[in-house]
Each structure stands twice: as C-alpha cells, then as structure tokens.
Design an enzyme around this catalytic site. Structure first.
Site, PDB file in Angstrom:
ATOM      1  N   LYS A  68     -85.653 -33.430 -38.290  1.00  0.00           N
ATOM      2  CA  LYS A  68     -84.758 -32.515 -38.997  1.00  0.00           C
ATOM      3  C   LYS A  68     -83.137 -32.237 -37.577  1.00  0.00           C
ATOM      4  O   LYS A  68     -82.254 -32.573 -38.170  1.00  0.00           O
ATOM      5  CB  LYS A  68     -85.052 -31.062 -38.503  1.00  0.00           C
ATOM      6  N   ASP A  93     -90.897 -27.563 -28.354  1.00  0.00           N
ATOM      7  CA  ASP A  93     -92.121 -26.318 -29.605  1.00  0.00           C
ATOM      8  C   ASP A  93     -92.078 -25.388 -28.462  1.00  0.00           C
ATOM      9  O   ASP A  93     -92.919 -25.005 -27.241  1.00  0.00           O
ATOM     10  CB  ASP A  93     -92.922 -27.624 -29.862  1.00  0.00           C
ATOM     11  N   ASN A 119     -81.861 -20.381 -27.610  1.00  0.00           N
ATOM     12  CA  ASN A 119     -81.645 -19.226 -29.157  1.00  0.00           C
ATOM     13  C   ASN A 119     -82.893 -19.670 -30.261  1.00  0.00           C
ATOM     14  O   ASN A 119     -82.718 -18.962 -31.132  1.00  0.00           O
ATOM     15  CB  ASN A 119     -80.534 -20.773 -29.967  1.00  0.00           C
ATOM     16  N   TYR A 207     -90.617  -7.976 -34.062  1.00  0.00           N
ATOM     17  CA  TYR A 207     -89.004  -8.675 -34.127  1.00  0.00           C
ATOM     18  C   TYR A 207     -88.130  -7.902 -32.834  1.00  0.00           C
ATOM     19  O   TYR A 207     -87.487  -7.955 -32.345  1.00  0.00           O
ATOM     20  CB  TYR A 207     -88.507  -9.253 -35.116  1.00  0.00           C
ATOM     21  N   LYS A 211     -87.526  -8.590 -29.154  1.00  0.00           N
ATOM     22  CA  LYS A 211     -86.169  -7.979 -29.004  1.00  0.00           C
ATOM     23  C   LYS A 211     -85.262  -7.325 -27.633  1.00  0.00           C
ATOM     24  O   LYS A 211     -84.275  -7.324 -26.600  1.00  0.00           O
ATOM     25  CB  LYS A 211     -84.478  -8.084 -29.373  1.00  0.00           C
TER      26      LYS A 211
END
Length: 332
Positions: A68, A93, A119, A207, A211
């Site tokens: 990809k 990974d 990212n 999630y 953060k």
C-alpha cells in the site's frame, strides 16, 4: 471528564469546522529529510503532498503495509513530478516494538533527519492486547514515544551538523476534552495496569484517553528536552479537527455519517494542521495546537490534578520505555 470541559471541546470543534478555514502551509523545506508514519492514506498521505510541495528533498513514508505504501508513493511521485529517489517506503508496524526499533536503527543511516510526523494511530472499540498493553495504548502512546526517543539522537546530530531546528509532531484531537480520568488515578499497580484491565476498560472513550496521554507525554517530554544541554528538539501536538479520514472506519452509524457530512473538514484541509506543526518554531514546543495556533488544552491537563496525573504517567512511561530499550531515555 467535566461537563464544562466536554462543552468546550464540542463547541470549539463545531465553531472551528464551520467558521475557520485552515491556511495552506507555506514554508521552505528544501534539502530536508522528513519521516511521516501512517502515510499511505488519510491525513498522513495528504501531509506528504504538502511536504513535497514545500521542497522536502527526502520523504520517508513509514507504513505497516509496504504494498500500500508503494502504491501511495507512485501516486505522490506522479502528482508532485519528483524523482524516484525523493520518496522511500519503509516498514513500520507500531503494534510491534521490534518493528519500531528496527525502523529507528535504519534511520541512523540517513545523512540527516529534520522532522518526524508521528501520524500513525488507532481508534477501536474492541479490547485487544499487544506488547502487554491494550492495543490503542501500545500504538498511540507507547510505540509513538518509543519511536521519538529512539530518533531524537539522530535529530540532534542533524541539528549540530546542519544548523537546523529539528521538529517532532504528534497529531491530537479535541476528543481529549471528553476523556474520562477514572482510569488515570495514580494508585497501587499504576496507570498502565489500570488501562490494561479488560474488565474496567472503557473502550468507547479509549481513543480520547490516548490523546490525553499524548498531551501529557508531549508536555513532559518538551520540558525535559528544554533542560537538556544538547540542541533543542521541538515537539508539539496539533489537532486537525473533525476530518474525513480512515481513522474512524469502525464507527459506522447514521449519526456519525450525518455529522461527518455536515461538519467534517476534508482530509486535505485537516492535514494542513499537521504540516503547520512541522513548520512551527520553538514557541510551539510542548504545546497543543488548534487551527494552526497555540491553544490551551483541557483544564484536565493544566490544573493541579492534571499535573499530578501527568507526572505519574510520564514516570511510568519512561520506566516502560527503559524496559523495552535500556538507556533509551538517558539522553532526553
């Protein structure tokens, strides 16, 4: 999580996405080498387009799936009209510490390293364990800071050799305003043990919580880097806002789809915030950025209780990183 904090996070996101148009990144990155993880799609891929437009000499696309990555690389080369050697695809990974260490070891051979856009991230409602942690914590927090700690010596070496200001950017989210604190209470067993307890894990809010932890880590690491006698490495954490991306692919309901259609920024516009983080100066170090400006994070980060949680968490994080790679934090 407080009601006021939640209201601030929601209102600021709605206001920003409706009324604020992020500026197109402008700057000169000629001759620079930059690593972008999670770069074969979404915000990472769009950030790569901007970095190439701004003159990056060598772009390292750090991806989990090489095939990809190569497909994305060919598209970028064609769109940017760049030479083959200007973009390389490397395996990374974030779910495996060995992969992170191998990647960082390979980066040591680079002639220079100017910036890192960390990212790569994960959003899931399913509890899974990888590297002895809940998977979201491994990918979004531990592996991210492990990668940065391993790359800082190369960034500093480049600063001395090329007289540059090296930068590290980790994407954040306004969702940190709604992160629950009950799993972060310093107590017997520690914060990581609490986060890794399947019976009590709140995966719906995992999630946002990851953060919040990134914010704690960035603030603590920036303070530590500022005290180091070596060259300064800037580290910041920008919020791209509610964007169309592949991150929330597990979230498939009518409410989310309607909200995305009405409010979400394009992936390209969201990526501008991340590139702004890469372009930002030393005043951005340790800071949360929104709409391409320094912005105050949730009061859960800045109040006395938040400072206590940050200190406890960062202490555990450093110990965990040292367990993975002995000595990795000694020079920070």
């Amino acid at each position: 999580m407080s009601i006021l904090s939640s209201l601030e996070g929601v209102s600021s996101t709605v206001f920003s996405n409706i009324f604020i148009h992020l500026p197109t990144p402008e700057g000169n990155l000629t001759g620079q080498t930059i690593i972008v993880s999670g770069s074969n799609q979404g915000l990472g891929l769009e950030a790569c387009r901007h970095l190439l437009r701004l003159g990056v000499k060598k772009l390292i696309m750090a991806v989990r799936d090489i095939n990809k990555g190569e497909t994305a690389r060919k598209e970028l080369l064609q769109c940017a009209c760049r030479e083959e050697f200007s973009i390389e695809v490397w395996k990374l990974d974030m779910d495996q510490y060995t992969s992170v260490k191998d990647f960082a070891s390979r980066a040591e051979s680079l002639p220079r390293l100017d910036a890192v856009l960390a990212n790569a991230g994960l959003m899931t409602n399913t509890f899974n364990v990888s590297e002895e942690n809940e998977k979201t914590i491994t990918v979004n927090v531990v592996s991210t800071f492990l990668l940065i700690a391993l790359l800082i010596p190369k960034l500093r070496e480049s600063a001395l050799k090329f007289n540059i200001l090296p930068r590290v950017t980790i994407p954040n989210s306004a969702l940190h305003y709604i992160a629950p604190l009950n799993e972060l209470q310093p107590k017997k067993g520690g914060i990581f043990d609490s986060l890794n307890n399947k019976e009590t894990a709140n995966m719906t809010a995992r999630y946002p919580l990851s953060k919040l932890l990134v914010l704690f880590g960035v603030r603590a690491l920036a303070a530590r880097l500022a005290q180091n006698e070596g060259p300064l490495v800037v580290i910041n954490t920008p919020n791209p806002g509610f964007c169309k991306s592949q991150l929330a692919r597990e979230t498939d309901n009518i409410g989310f789809r309607v909200g995305e259609k009405l409010l979400a920024r394009s992936t390209e516009e969201g990526s501008r915030a991340l590139v702004h983080g890469i372009l930002a100066d030393e005043k951005s170090s340790g800071q949360y950025l929104t709409n391409c400006q320094v912005h105050s994070p949730s009061c859960m980060v800045t109040d006395m209780k938040g400072v206590m949680v940050q200190n406890a968490f960062f202490g555990e994080l450093v110990a965990k990183l040292e367990h993975i790679v002995p000595g990795v934090t000694a020079g920070l």
